[in-house]
Design a protein around this motif. Structure first.
Motif: not given
Length: 458
Positions: A376-398
């Motif tokens: 939810t919008f109370h957990e934006t820090n968690l959402a931001r980290r998940w966004i960064t995590f998915v970007d990194a996995m995609y970049e490495c083709r994990v």
């Protein structure tokens, strides 16, 4: 045209419009690189080499008479050989920005392959990774090379970057960190002043970058410079998300089935002549009073079964990864099979950034994540980290295997008054949702893991 007939790409008028601009830049870059590789005193005539005459138009079967002349070396004036004007390409998720930049990058490589120069001309890199390397080089300049003073440190960093190539192609250009925001103007001004050509893709128009960020007023001059120095091209008229097209809309509620042609995903069961199909996204919704126990646990059982299969009964243990002179804890890993498993809160519940997630992607070719909640919008820090995590996995083709409470499109919702304050996060998560859809597709799962062998040019 052959790519279109094979079904590898789809004819798209919005992309063709962008290709005209990229073709302009390609031809100017070839002339620019030729001038650099030649003596400044020699007035070389424009090349008539067939490779150099090749155009993006030919690939997409545009009108044969359409072309742009190669800019003669004489037209590049000044001792510094002013570089061509680069491109900032922005548009919605999945509209084909990265694909277009890749076509540009690959065609430039083939067109300049006959060059006598042994030094690289271009590099392609995810912007997250680029900025991490910039900060690393700044740290090394001071601690290892003993360089003092911001100007001298910046000179060291610029030299390091340009040694890898003058034409810089950045994927997913975005600014979320105040340290990056305050550095970018000096960094990019220095690059262009030293002859760099910048091509970037982004989900944000320049004026939307770092919107709402700390001390944004200090960042605005960089936006002004960006719009003045690069040709800004928007693709917001395109309504197609090609990542979703590739996924084919298969089985959101039950997980997406993907054929396993990769050796790690082959099935030993000969009863299926087409090979085993695997689910990579499992939905384990919260149990209610009307839901039987075995129904609730079915997704988790499949998730755990796939983890056991891909780790091949090898020892599972905790380990650590070195990340910039500190250690990142990995709770479950098969070091023999290069497969790891985390809970969502292992990854996002504590302060972690792109460097941590890229280190994971460079160490493990398959990553399992369990207990992914609806946010939810109370957990934006968690959402931001998940966004960064998915970007990194995609970049490495994990290969990313997820057990979640909800489908990707329902993972982050903000409604009512709270949503007005978090439009930036909602926008960013829409891109992540699109990327997660692509990572579930057969085409993505067939890609080779890049991992620790990632080169600076991608």
């Amino acid at each position: 045209e052959a790519h279109v007939r094979s079904g590898e790409i789809t004819r798209d008028p919005h992309q063709i419009r962008v290709l005209h601009e990229l073709e302009r830049l390609r031809l100017e870059c070839l002339a620019y690189l030729d001038r650099i590789d030649s003596s400044a005193a020699v007035n070389a005539a424009p090349s008539t080499n067939d490779d150099e005459a090749w155009s993006f138009g030919r690939l997409f079967s545009l009108t044969p008479s359409w072309s742009h002349p190669v800019i003669a070396a004489d037209n590049l004036s000044g001792p510094s050989l002013a570089p061509p004007k680069g491109i900032y390409l922005h548009g919605g998720p999945g509209c084909g920005k990265t694909h277009l930049m890749n076509v540009f990058y690959d065609s430039l490589s083939s067109s300049s392959s006959s060059s006598s120069s042994s030094s690289p001309h271009q590099q392609k890199v995810h912007f997250h990774k680029f900025m991490l390397d910039v900060h690393r080089q700044m740290h090394l300049a001071q601690t290892v090379h003993g360089i003092r003073g911001s100007d001298a440190v910046l000179h060291h960093v610029l030299t390091h970057i340009l040694q890898k190539g003058r034409i810089l192609c950045f994927d997913e250009f975005q600014v979320t960190d105040v340290a990056d925001a305050l550095l970018l103007r000096r960094l990019f001004t220095g690059l262009v002043d030293r002859g760099a050509v910048v091509v970037a893709t982004s989900n944000r128009a320049p004026r939307e970058l770092y919107k709402g960020g700390l001390q944004r007023e200090l960042f605005v001059p960089f936006v002004d410079w960006l719009e003045e120095t690069l040709v800004v091209v928007g693709m917001w008229d395109s309504e197609v998300d090609y990542r979703l097209v590739m996924s084919g809309g298969r089985g959101v509620a039950g997980g997406v089935s993907v054929s396993g042609n990769d050796s790690d995903y082959d099935d030993d069961d000969d009863s299926n002549p087409h090979g085993r199909v695997h689910e990579t996204y499992f939905i384990q919704r919260k149990r209610n009073n009307h839901q039987k126990h075995h129904q609730h646990d079915r997704a988790r059982q499949k998730f755990d079964s796939l983890f056991r299969k891909l780790t091949k009964d090898s020892p599972i243990e905790s380990t650590v990864i070195d990340v910039q002179n500190r250690q990142l804890f990995v709770p479950h890993a098969s070091l023999e099979c290069d497969v790891a498993k985390f809970s969502f809160y292992d990854l996002c519940g504590r302060a972690k950034g792109a460097a941590d997630y890229l280190a994971i992607g460079e160490r493990f070719h398959t990553v399992f994540v369990e207990d992914v909640p609806a946010l939810t919008f109370h957990e934006t820090n968690l959402a931001r980290r998940w966004i960064t995590f998915v970007d990194a996995m995609y970049e490495c083709r994990v290969k990313l295997v997820v057990c979640a409470e909800t489908a990707p499109e329902e993972m982050f919702r903000v409604e009512g008054e709270g949503g007005r304050e978090h439009t930036d996060e909602v926008f960013a998560f829409e891109r992540t949702r699109s990327r997660m859809e692509e990572m579930r597709s057969e085409r993505y799962l067939r890609k080779t893991w890049v991992g620790s062998i990632t080169e600076s040019h991608g």
